[in-house]
Structures are given as structure tokens and as C-alpha cells.
Motif scaffolding. Structure first.
Motif, PDB file in Angstrom:
ATOM      1  N   SER A 154       1.963  -8.530  11.104  1.00  0.00           N
ATOM      2  CA  SER A 154       2.976  -9.075  10.192  1.00  0.00           C
ATOM      3  C   SER A 154       3.685 -10.271  10.809  1.00  0.00           C
ATOM      4  O   SER A 154       4.028 -11.230  10.103  1.00  0.00           O
ATOM      5  CB  SER A 154       3.979  -7.988   9.805  1.00  0.00           C
ATOM      6  N   ARG A 155       3.904 -10.232  12.125  1.00  0.00           N
ATOM      7  CA  ARG A 155       4.528 -11.388  12.785  1.00  0.00           C
ATOM      8  C   ARG A 155       3.632 -12.622  12.677  1.00  0.00           C
ATOM      9  O   ARG A 155       4.120 -13.755  12.500  1.00  0.00           O
ATOM     10  CB  ARG A 155       4.820 -11.055  14.251  1.00  0.00           C
ATOM     11  N   LYS A 156       2.327 -12.420  12.790  1.00  0.00           N
ATOM     12  CA  LYS A 156       1.383 -13.532  12.638  1.00  0.00           C
ATOM     13  C   LYS A 156       1.451 -14.098  11.226  1.00  0.00           C
ATOM     14  O   LYS A 156       1.472 -15.329  11.029  1.00  0.00           O
ATOM     15  CB  LYS A 156      -0.032 -13.031  12.954  1.00  0.00           C
ATOM     16  N   LEU A 157       1.504 -13.228  10.223  1.00  0.00           N
ATOM     17  CA  LEU A 157       1.560 -13.675   8.835  1.00  0.00           C
ATOM     18  C   LEU A 157       2.878 -14.390   8.544  1.00  0.00           C
ATOM     19  O   LEU A 157       2.912 -15.377   7.791  1.00  0.00           O
ATOM     20  CB  LEU A 157       1.389 -12.479   7.900  1.00  0.00           C
ATOM     21  N   LEU A 158       3.969 -13.888   9.140  1.00  0.00           N
ATOM     22  CA  LEU A 158       5.268 -14.555   8.964  1.00  0.00           C
ATOM     23  C   LEU A 158       5.257 -15.944   9.592  1.00  0.00           C
ATOM     24  O   LEU A 158       5.776 -16.917   9.016  1.00  0.00           O
ATOM     25  CB  LEU A 158       6.378 -13.705   9.580  1.00  0.00           C
ATOM     26  N   SER A 159       4.662 -16.051  10.769  1.00  0.00           N
ATOM     27  CA  SER A 159       4.615 -17.352  11.446  1.00  0.00           C
ATOM     28  C   SER A 159       3.768 -18.355  10.675  1.00  0.00           C
ATOM     29  O   SER A 159       4.026 -19.570  10.731  1.00  0.00           O
ATOM     30  CB  SER A 159       4.084 -17.194  12.875  1.00  0.00           C
ATOM     31  N   GLU A 160       2.763 -17.875   9.952  1.00  0.00           N
ATOM     32  CA  GLU A 160       1.914 -18.759   9.147  1.00  0.00           C
ATOM     33  C   GLU A 160       2.543 -19.073   7.799  1.00  0.00           C
ATOM     34  O   GLU A 160       2.021 -19.916   7.051  1.00  0.00           O
ATOM     35  CB  GLU A 160       0.544 -18.115   8.926  1.00  0.00           C
ATOM     36  N   GLY A 161       3.617 -18.373   7.469  1.00  0.00           N
ATOM     37  CA  GLY A 161       4.323 -18.657   6.226  1.00  0.00           C
ATOM     38  C   GLY A 161       3.685 -18.078   4.981  1.00  0.00           C
ATOM     39  O   GLY A 161       4.074 -18.456   3.864  1.00  0.00           O
ATOM     40  N   VAL A 162       2.739 -17.148   5.131  1.00  0.00           N
ATOM     41  CA  VAL A 162       2.079 -16.596   3.939  1.00  0.00           C
ATOM     42  C   VAL A 162       2.783 -15.342   3.426  1.00  0.00           C
ATOM     43  O   VAL A 162       2.469 -14.846   2.338  1.00  0.00           O
ATOM     44  CB  VAL A 162       0.588 -16.298   4.209  1.00  0.00           C
ATOM     45  N   VAL A 163       3.712 -14.779   4.218  1.00  0.00           N
ATOM     46  CA  VAL A 163       4.527 -13.668   3.741  1.00  0.00           C
ATOM     47  C   VAL A 163       5.982 -13.968   4.053  1.00  0.00           C
ATOM     48  O   VAL A 163       6.299 -14.794   4.918  1.00  0.00           O
ATOM     49  CB  VAL A 163       4.128 -12.311   4.391  1.00  0.00           C
ATOM     50  N   THR A 164       6.851 -13.273   3.331  1.00  0.00           N
ATOM     51  CA  THR A 164       8.287 -13.357   3.589  1.00  0.00           C
ATOM     52  C   THR A 164       8.782 -11.960   3.958  1.00  0.00           C
ATOM     53  O   THR A 164       8.110 -10.962   3.706  1.00  0.00           O
ATOM     54  CB  THR A 164       9.047 -13.863   2.356  1.00  0.00           C
ATOM     55  N   GLU A 165       9.974 -11.920   4.523  1.00  0.00           N
ATOM     56  CA  GLU A 165      10.561 -10.641   4.926  1.00  0.00           C
ATOM     57  C   GLU A 165      11.983 -10.579   4.430  1.00  0.00           C
ATOM     58  O   GLU A 165      12.730 -11.566   4.479  1.00  0.00           O
ATOM     59  CB  GLU A 165      10.528 -10.513   6.454  1.00  0.00           C
ATOM     60  N   ARG A 166      12.360  -9.391   3.927  1.00  0.00           N
ATOM     61  CA  ARG A 166      13.735  -9.213   3.448  1.00  0.00           C
ATOM     62  C   ARG A 166      14.118  -7.752   3.599  1.00  0.00           C
ATOM     63  O   ARG A 166      13.267  -6.882   3.797  1.00  0.00           O
ATOM     64  CB  ARG A 166      13.874  -9.649   1.992  1.00  0.00           C
ATOM     65  N   ALA A 167      15.411  -7.474   3.524  1.00  0.00           N
ATOM     66  CA  ALA A 167      15.890  -6.100   3.619  1.00  0.00           C
ATOM     67  C   ALA A 167      15.567  -5.352   2.336  1.00  0.00           C
ATOM     68  O   ALA A 167      15.563  -5.932   1.236  1.00  0.00           O
ATOM     69  CB  ALA A 167      17.391  -6.081   3.874  1.00  0.00           C
ATOM     70  N   ASP A 168      15.298  -4.072   2.479  1.00  0.00           N
ATOM     71  CA  ASP A 168      15.051  -3.210   1.329  1.00  0.00           C
ATOM     72  C   ASP A 168      16.393  -2.939   0.641  1.00  0.00           C
ATOM     73  O   ASP A 168      17.322  -2.443   1.279  1.00  0.00           O
ATOM     74  CB  ASP A 168      14.421  -1.887   1.803  1.00  0.00           C
ATOM     75  N   PRO A 169      16.540  -3.268  -0.658  1.00  0.00           N
ATOM     76  CA  PRO A 169      17.821  -3.026  -1.342  1.00  0.00           C
ATOM     77  C   PRO A 169      18.239  -1.554  -1.308  1.00  0.00           C
ATOM     78  O   PRO A 169      19.428  -1.252  -1.320  1.00  0.00           O
ATOM     79  CB  PRO A 169      17.537  -3.491  -2.781  1.00  0.00           C
ATOM     80  N   ALA A 170      17.274  -0.652  -1.262  1.00  0.00           N
ATOM     81  CA  ALA A 170      17.601   0.775  -1.262  1.00  0.00           C
ATOM     82  C   ALA A 170      17.952   1.292   0.123  1.00  0.00           C
ATOM     83  O   ALA A 170      18.564   2.358   0.253  1.00  0.00           O
ATOM     84  CB  ALA A 170      16.428   1.577  -1.838  1.00  0.00           C
ATOM     85  N   ASP A 171      17.571   0.551   1.162  1.00  0.00           N
ATOM     86  CA  ASP A 171      17.821   0.988   2.536  1.00  0.00           C
ATOM     87  C   ASP A 171      17.745  -0.238   3.436  1.00  0.00           C
ATOM     88  O   ASP A 171      16.662  -0.699   3.782  1.00  0.00           O
ATOM     89  CB  ASP A 171      16.787   2.035   2.963  1.00  0.00           C
ATOM     90  N   ASP A 172      18.912  -0.768   3.816  1.00  0.00           N
ATOM     91  CA  ASP A 172      18.919  -2.030   4.566  1.00  0.00           C
ATOM     92  C   ASP A 172      18.370  -1.888   5.986  1.00  0.00           C
ATOM     93  O   ASP A 172      18.215  -2.872   6.706  1.00  0.00           O
ATOM     94  CB  ASP A 172      20.322  -2.643   4.598  1.00  0.00           C
ATOM     95  N   ARG A 173      18.049  -0.653   6.399  1.00  0.00           N
ATOM     96  CA  ARG A 173      17.408  -0.477   7.699  1.00  0.00           C
ATOM     97  C   ARG A 173      15.917  -0.789   7.631  1.00  0.00           C
ATOM     98  O   ARG A 173      15.278  -0.998   8.657  1.00  0.00           O
ATOM     99  CB  ARG A 173      17.607   0.967   8.186  1.00  0.00           C
ATOM    100  N   ARG A 174      15.366  -0.807   6.442  1.00  0.00           N
ATOM    101  CA  ARG A 174      13.931  -1.094   6.263  1.00  0.00           C
ATOM    102  C   ARG A 174      13.743  -2.555   5.885  1.00  0.00           C
ATOM    103  O   ARG A 174      14.525  -3.125   5.136  1.00  0.00           O
ATOM    104  CB  ARG A 174      13.326  -0.212   5.159  1.00  0.00           C
ATOM    105  N   ARG A 175      12.677  -3.147   6.424  1.00  0.00           N
ATOM    106  CA  ARG A 175      12.327  -4.521   6.099  1.00  0.00           C
ATOM    107  C   ARG A 175      11.086  -4.515   5.227  1.00  0.00           C
ATOM    108  O   ARG A 175      10.114  -3.811   5.490  1.00  0.00           O
ATOM    109  CB  ARG A 175      12.057  -5.326   7.369  1.00  0.00           C
ATOM    110  N   LEU A 176      11.127  -5.304   4.156  1.00  0.00           N
ATOM    111  CA  LEU A 176      10.007  -5.396   3.224  1.00  0.00           C
ATOM    112  C   LEU A 176       9.263  -6.705   3.422  1.00  0.00           C
ATOM    113  O   LEU A 176       9.871  -7.766   3.630  1.00  0.00           O
ATOM    114  CB  LEU A 176      10.503  -5.316   1.777  1.00  0.00           C
TER     115      LEU A 176
END
Length: 318
Positions: free
Chosen positions: A75-97
Motif C-alpha cells: 500500500s505504501r508503494k501504491l500511495l507513493s505512485e499516486g494510484v491510491v489515496t488514504e483517509r480515516a474511516d468515518p466509522a472508526d478513525d483508528r482505521r485507515r481506508l
């Protein structure tokens, strides 16, 4: 010269790994020709995000059958390439989507013709039937691991090699060893045990009883006996060495004892046991033994269960 093909299924994992690496390398080469620098190993994540929307790394790991650290690295590789985004889960801010970015969505749309060619090449290579076979294997391994399947097959093969034989003087020490091993594990060796186990010919065979031994190769791995008693026989001295338990050896010994009892024409076959031996008691119950009141005091201190075999009823198989 011996080749990998000569070992059949024994080296299937090695062969599959070599094929997997070749397939990954081929797809990666085609991706690079189309301006995609991402490894093909990352695309299962992108497929799931495309078809399911935003997902947490734990969800992705569970669906792909991969470890959380491995998914985090990709996932870090995909984030660095800009093909995915990451955000907090609205139902649980401890989880990243994770979710596809616009760049990721455009990439997935652009590669459609490439994937169609990949699927066609796979069919040319292995036929259309390979993918369903691999899917069935994957699902089956999810239900029961390959290691468990190997253990089960080993036990099946081992159990088939066990033979039940009558007592021979050369196995006298084995008969005693197995029973003492069992007694010391569950209870303790009583005086009556010492007497019977030390002289089985005098105490069991000479009065008209029988001793059965389970032999695997050159090793005696289990015992049982029919001891002559008033009006019939007592089923006793049932023991299977711990290393070979789970192979239904006790069941085989019990069947041999019941068959011999039936041939004698005797009226009664009984046994004494202990209520904590739940597995053994279930075995007796499934094979025609019923709990009845004890007619007299037991000669074993450990015995609190008394069962009688009902020869007029059908033997209930396990």
C-alpha cells in the motif's frame, strides 16, 4: 539425468513457484511496455478497490489471504505512485481506508485491453480449465490447510498398514509396556495389573482368554484382551501408544475382540472403565456397549463405569 518432472507432486510447490515467477515477469514486462512501472503483484489490491470501493488494509489482507505487513508495504508503494489515496474511516478513525485515486481509476480503465490479452495468453498456455482448478484449490486450502491434508493422508496410509494379530510370547514385554504406559498416564498401576501384565499366558490365555496386538511394521502399537470371566468374557487391557493415537487402532482392536467373543458362543461380554475416559467410552457406546448397573464390586479401584455388550442388537459403527 533426473529432472523435476520425475518427482511428480513432491516438488509441485517448487514448480508452481517457478511458473508464478515466470508469469509475474511476463506481465511486468508488458506493463513496462505500456508505461506502467508498478509490479503486477500490486494489482490484486487495485482490482479489489475498483470493484468494492474503499477498504481497510485488514480487509484487503483477509480477502487476499496475505499478511498485514505485506499489504502495508504494497500500500505504501501504491500511495507513493499516486494510484491510491488514504483517509480515516468515518466509522472508526483508528482505521485507515485505501481507495483508488483519479490516477488509479484512469490506469485501471487504460489497462483493460492488456488484461484481455493476458487472459487470452493464459488460455493459450494452460487451457480454459486451469483457472477454475486453481480457484477450487485455493478455496479448499482455505477450508483445510495443506499441512493438515498431508497429516490426514499420512494417518490414513499408516492406519491401513496396521494389522491385528494374536499374542505371541515374543511380544510379552510389549503387551506389558503398552498397558503400563497407559495406566501411568491416566491412573496408576494396581497390584492386580502387575499380576496380569507380568504373566499374560498364565492369567489370560491359559484360563481361555485371548490377547490381541496391533502391529505396525515391526512395532507393537496397541493391545486388547478378552479375559475369561463367569458367564463370558471381560474386555480389558485396551491400550494404544500415544504416538499412534487417532488412527482408529483402538477401533480395530475392539472389532477383533467382539468378533472373537461372538465366535466363542459365550453369553456375556462386559468391560469396566472410568468416566473421565470420555473418548474410550464413546467408542464402546458406538460399538454396541450399554451402561448397566454393576452386579458386584469391581476388582479395580479406578473403575466407576460398567458396560455390557448386547449381541442381539446391531453394532453401531463409528
Amino acid at each position: 539425468m533426473t529432472d523435476l518432472k520425475d518427482y511428480g507432486g513432491l516438488l509441485m510447490g517448487s514448480r508452481l513457484r517457478r511458473l508464478s515467477e515466470a508469469l509475474y515477469a511476463g506481465v511486468d514486462e508488458i506493463y513496462r511496455e505500456h508505461g506502467v512501472q508498478l509490479s503486477s503483484r500490486c494489482f490484486p489490491i487495485l482490482f479489489l478497490l475498483r470493484d468494492n470501493g474503499a477498504l481497510a488494509i485488514t480487509d484487503l489482507a483477509a480477502r487476499l489471504g496475505q499478511s498485514h505487513p505485506a499489504l502495508s508495504q504494497m500500500s505504501r508503494k501504491l500511495l507513493s505512485e499516486g494510484v491510491v489515496t488514504e483517509r480515516a474511516d468515518p466509522a472508526d478513525d483508528r482505521r485507515r481506508l485505501l481507495d483508488l485515486s483519479r490516477k488509479g481509476q484512469a490506469l485501471m480503465a487504460r489497462l483493460g485491453p492488456v488484461w484481455k490479452a493476458v487472459e487470452g495468453a493464459m488460455e493459450d498456455l494452460a487451457g480454459a480449465e486451469l483457472s477454475p482448478v486453481l480457484l477450487r484449490m485455493d478455496e479448499a486450502l482455505g477450508e483445510r490447510s495443506f499441512a493438515k491434508r498431508i497429516r490426514d493422508r499420512f494417518q490414513l496410509n499408516t492406519a491401513a498398514a496396521v494389522e491385528v494379530i494374536p499374542f505371541e510370547p515374543r511380544y510379552r514385554d510389549d503387551f506389558k509396556r503398552l498397558n503400563v504406559e497407559w495406566l501411568e498416564k491416566h491412573f496408576y498401576v494396581e497390584a492386580i495389573d502387575h499380576e496380569v501384565l507380568s504373566q499374560p499366558e498364565r492369567t489370560i490365555l491359559k484360563p481361555g482368554g485371548f490377547i490381541f496386538l496391533a502391529r505396525l511394521g515391526d512395532e507393537i502399537v496397541g493391545t486388547s484382551a478378552l479375559i475369561k470371566a463367569k458367564g463370558g468374557f471381560e474386555l480389558s487391557k485396551m491400550a494404544v501408544t500415544e504416538r499412534y493415537q487417532g488412527l482408529r487402532i483402538g477401533h480395530r482392536l475392539l472389532e477383533a475382540a467382539i468378533a472373537t467373543f461372538q465366535k466363542t458362543g459365550a453369553k456375556t461380554l462386559f468391560l469396566e472403565s472410568n468416566s473421565k475416559l470420555k473418548t474410550a467410552i464413546r467408542l464402546y457406546e458406538r460399538n454396541g456397549f450399554e451402561h448397566v448397573p454393576r452386579p458386584e464390586a469391581s476388582h479395580y479401584q479406578r473403575a466407576d463405569v460398567y458396560m455390557v455388550y448386547r449381541p442381539s442388537g446391531k453394532v453401531r459403527r463409528a
